[in-house]
Structures are given as structure tokens and as C-alpha cells.
Design a protein around this motif. Structure first.
Motif, short mmCIF file in Angstrom:
data_model
loop_
_atom_site.label_atom_id
_atom_site.label_comp_id
_atom_site.label_asym_id
_atom_site.label_seq_id
_atom_site.Cartn_x
_atom_site.Cartn_y
_atom_site.Cartn_z
N GLU A 54 0.85 -1.19 0.00
CA GLU A 54 0.00 0.00 0.00
C GLU A 54 0.88 1.25 0.00
O GLU A 54 1.71 1.45 0.88
CB GLU A 54 -0.91 0.02 1.24
N PRO A 102 1.94 5.16 0.42
CA PRO A 102 1.52 6.36 1.15
C PRO A 102 1.01 7.40 0.16
O PRO A 102 1.17 7.23 -1.06
CB PRO A 102 2.80 6.82 1.85
N GLN A 155 -6.07 13.03 -3.22
CA GLN A 155 -4.84 12.39 -2.77
C GLN A 155 -4.05 11.88 -3.98
O GLN A 155 -4.64 11.47 -4.99
CB GLN A 155 -5.15 11.20 -1.84
N LYS A 169 -0.88 9.21 -4.90
CA LYS A 169 -0.06 8.13 -4.37
C LYS A 169 1.43 8.45 -4.54
O LYS A 169 1.86 8.93 -5.59
CB LYS A 169 -0.40 6.80 -5.06
#
Length: 476
Positions: free
Chosen positions: A213, A215, A223, A225
Motif C-alpha cells: 500500500e 503512502p 490524494q 499516491k
């Protein structure tokens, strides 16, 4: 009278005169002409000039092989013709007027990777050496490697990874720098852009592909990545060109007195944003698709056919300049598959062309003038530089070129059929074995022998058949 006075006059006449020359430059062994009308050049007469060792057209330029004294010849030619000298880069730009869109794209790719080749070659040799001392069980009845019994070699193995990682994991930095240099934009911005693609704070894209995964940068309303593109080629190429184009566009629009502040700011930030939202993910998918298709083709049931076609046709690709595409594919295969099965075939093609020249040296052993061209050509070919051999000898006679293509195709089948993988792009020709992963060095050596023996033998056979045919013609 100067050394090349007559030859210079003849070349100027046969090439169509001063008015047919748009630009002229030279490299290590060749005069490079951009001609207004390439059809006006009388190739047969040009190749008949004493100082000329061959000619060919590549990347929109008519190139005349002179040899090691090309600088002297060039100076005499420009003085005689009155044509203003230009740099090699300017000649390349002028030459693009004669290229199709695909040829221009390939030309750009070649110019991006050319400055990076020395580092990539060193990196390949380092990885090969690490594999030899770390993976091959050389000691204690074949049960232990050097690093398992020697602290010194263990330290060397660990230390060399520092260089290997710098070259391959951080390759995007070199690519974005090279693009900025080629496009004439701010090189430090290209370096900064590359670093933003491989920063240690970013999660490696391979880890993400494995299910980790990533942050995120959280902007409240959206958002992004935090994914890195270590060792990736296409994301870096896309981002590098966007940065360069944006900077060039801003330079034309921003007043000079504020350009030093405004242009870097407005070029770099949007490009980095695009790189992590659009260009990176898109480039990753394109690169993965290309490497998967090539790898699947080479490892499928019909891999031998793919190998035969590639091995047979690689030399003609060099003539057209299309071979520059293979650098990007090789690097993508390395990042995706842990090695490349394409590069070994290229090294074998180099060897095959050199072996055909070796046969011509044998056939023309009493021709001193011919040996002045063929011996240096064979040596350079065995060291990975094929142009002098191909254009100076093999294409001149045709049948050695065909013999080399056949030998290269057969050697490629052996290489691919045995699953041979190289750590990276390396030194071509005979030293190419140093780039091969240790477990495949034996079978690759056999493929190298094939690439030597078959072209050599076929060249002699073809030459004898040609001579027999000529005798039959005369008797009739």
C-alpha cells in the motif's frame, strides 16, 4: 598542394556541388552531409575516390567514410568548398528534414540514450562480476561461492552494488538530464525532475505491483499516491519531454527580466505533478506491456522464429537507424524481468558481421589497400562497433553482409532457445559475454562460435560461387 586536394575536389563535384550541401560536419571516421537533393550525389563515383572507404545514408544524412584522417579531410573540404562548417548536433537537426515522423522519433531516442551508454555498459559489467563472485559455486567442490568463503570478496560484492544501484535504479535521472541537454533546456531542472521520480520517500513501483500500500500526499480534496519509478524508462522519457517542451514554451512568452524565476517555477512544478498523476502511471503501463510482449515472444513456442527474424534483420535495422529502439526495450526488460534476452542477440550480430569481414581479409590477403580498410573494420566490429565493417566492406560486396545475417540468425536461435539472459546492455561483440548471466555463459560461448564460423564459411562459399558464375559468363 594539400594532401587530399584532388579527392576533395572530386567529392565536391560528385556530391552535387556546393549548392547541394545544406550542412556538413564530421565524426570520428565519417563526413556527414545534409544534402538539399540526395539524388544528385553520384554514389558510385564517390566510392571510387581513393580516400573514400564507403558511404551510406542514415538519419537523413549522407555519410562518407574517410577513416582516422577525417578531420584533416574535413578541414580541406570546407576550405575548398566554402561551405560553412556546422556542429554534429546542428547537422543532425538539419538532417531531420529528410526523415519521416517514425524516423524522427527513433533519431530522438538514439540521441537520448547515446550519452548514457558508457554508464549502462559499466553497470552491466559490474552486475556480471557480482554474479560471478556471488552466485557461481566455484569453491569447495562446487558447493560455495567466493563471497561465502572470503570476507574480502563479500565486501567487494556488497560495495559494487552501490554503483550498480546508482546506474540502474536511478536511471530516470540520467534520462531526464539527457533529454534536457538534447532539447537545449536547463539541465539541472532535468536532473531535479529525475530525482523526484526516484526519491527514497517514494514507494518503489515494483512493491506496489506486489500488493504493498503506497503512502499518499493528501491535499484535502484529493490524494496522490507516492509511487516511485526507479529503473523505469518510459515514465522518465514522457516526463522529460513534457518538462523540456513546457520550458521552451515559457521562454518564448515570459519577459527576460523575470524569466530566471518564473520559467523554472512554472515548468518544474506542473511537470512533477503530471509525472505522478498521469505520465508515471501511463508510462509504467506502456513499458510493462512492451516488455511483456517482447519477453512472451522470445520465450513462447515460436521464440525461435522471433529470434531468427531479429537475428537475421538486426544488421539492416542498423542501416536504417531503427536499432536505437532496442536500447529502450532492453532497459525495460531489465527493469521488468531482471535481465534482457534481446541484448545477447545484438552482441552475436556484431560478431557475425566481424566474421564476414574476417573472411574477406582471408580472400583478399594479397590486396594491401583492401586490408587497410578491412582489418581495422574487423577489430572494431568484434568490439561492438559495426558501421565500418558493414558500410566499408560487407555492403560493398553484399554477399558477406548476407552471410553475416544468416550466421547471426542461427546464433540468435541458439541463444533464445537456451534462455540466455544478459544482466544489461553491455559491450558489444566478443566482450559481450561479460554481460551474460553466469549460468548462461557456456551456451552463449557456443552461440558466439556459431556467429564466427558460419558467416566466415558462408562468405567464402558465396565468394567462390560468385567467381565461378563470373567465369561461366566469360566463357559463354
Amino acid at each position: 598542394m594539400s594532401k587530399f586536394s584532388n579527392d576533395v575536389s572530386e567529392l565536391l563535384e560528385y556530391i552535387g556541388g556546393k549548392e547541394n550541401i545544406a550542412a556538413v560536419s564530421h565524426c570520428v571516421t565519417r563526413m556527414r552531409f545534409v544534402l538539399n537533393d540526395p539524388k544528385k550525389a553520384d554514389v558510385k563515383k564517390i566510392e571510387g575516390i581513393k580516400s573514400v572507404k564507403g558511404s551510406f545514408t542514415q538519419a537523413g544524412q549522407f555519410q562518407v567514410i574517410i577513416g582516422n584522417e577525417v578531420a584533416t579531410f574535413y578541414n580541406e573540404f570546407t576550405a575548398k568548398s566554402g561551405v560553412e562548417a556546422v556542429s554534429k548536433d546542428d547537422a543532425k537537426k538539419a538532417g531531420r528534414q529528410n526523415l519521416s515522423l517514425l524516423q524522427r522519433v527513433i533519431s530522438h531516442l538514439g540521441e537520448i540514450f547515446s550519452p548514457l551508454i558508457p554508464a549502462i555498459v559499466v553497470g552491466g559489467l559490474i552486475l556480471g562480476f557480482r554474479n560471478i563472485i556471488g552466485d557461481i559455486k566455484l569453491l569447495e567442490s562446487g558447493t560455495k561461492s567466493l563471497i561465502e568463503v572470503s570476507q574480502f570478496w563479500s565486501g567487494v560484492h556488497h560495495f559494487l552494488w552501490l554503483i550498480g544501484e546508482a546506474i540502474f535504479f536511478y536511471l530516470p535521472v540520467g534520462i531526464t538530464w539527457s533529454i534536457s541537454k538534447k532539447m537545449g533546456t536547463t539541465q539541472i531542472l532535468g536532473i531535479v525532475l529525475g530525482i523526484t521520480l526516484v526519491s527514497p520517500q517514494l514507494l518503489n513501483a515494483y512493491a506496489v505491483a506486489g500488493g504493498a500500500e503506497a503512502p499518499v500526499w493528501d491535499f484535502g480534496f484529493t490524494q496522490i499516491k507516492m509511487i516511485g519509478y526507479q529503473a523505469q524508462v518510459i515514465p522518465a522519457i514522457l516526463a522529460g519531454f513534457v518538462l523540456a517542451k513546457l520550458e521552451l514554451m515559457l521562454r518564448d512568452r515570459v519577459p527576460g527580466y523575470i524569466s530566471m524565476i518564473v520559467v523554472p517555477f512554472l515548468a518544474l512544478i506542473p511537470t512533477v505533478l503530471l509525472a505522478h498523476t498521469v505520465l508515471g502511471p501511463l508510462g509504467w503501463k506502456i513499458g510493462s506491456m512492451i516488455s511483456s510482449v517482447v519477453y512472451a515472444g522470445l520465450t513462447s513456442t515460436f521464440g525461435w522464429l522471433f529470434a531468427a527474424i531479429f537475428g537475421f534483420s538486426y544488421a539492416p535495422l542498423v542501416i536504417t537507424g531503427l536499432h536505437h529502439m532496442t536500447n529502450a526495450i532492453d532497459l525495460q526488460l531489465m527493469s521488468e524481468m531482471g535481465g534482457t534476452n534481446l541484448w545477447p542477440m545484438i552482441a552475436l550480430s556484431n560478431i557475425a558481421q566481424g566474421s564476414a569481414v574476417l573472411a574477406m581479409i582471408y580472400l583478399n590477403k594479397d590486396d594491401e589497400e583492401e586490408k587497410q580498410v578491412s582489418i581495422p573494420a574487423a577489430i572494431s566490429c568484434y568490439l561492438g562497433v559495426t558501421e565500418p565493417a558493414m558500410f566499408g566492406i560487407n555492403l560493398k560486396y553484399v554477399y558477406p553482409f548476407l552471410a553475416a545475417m544468416i550466421g547471426s540468425g542461427i546464433a540468435a536461435i541458439i541463444s533464445v532457445g537456451s534462455g540466455v539472459m544478459a544482466n544489461s546492455i553491455g559491450v558489444g561483440g566478443l566482450p559481450g559475454i561479460l554481460s551474460i548471466q553466469p549460468q548462461y555463459m557456456g551456451i552463449f560461448a557456443i552461440a558466439m562460435i556459431v556467429a564466427i564460423v558460419i558467416p566466415f564459411g558462408l562468405t567464402i562459399v558465396f565468394a567462390k560461387k560468385k567467381m565461378t558464375f563470373k567465369k561461366a559468363e566469360k566463357s559463354s
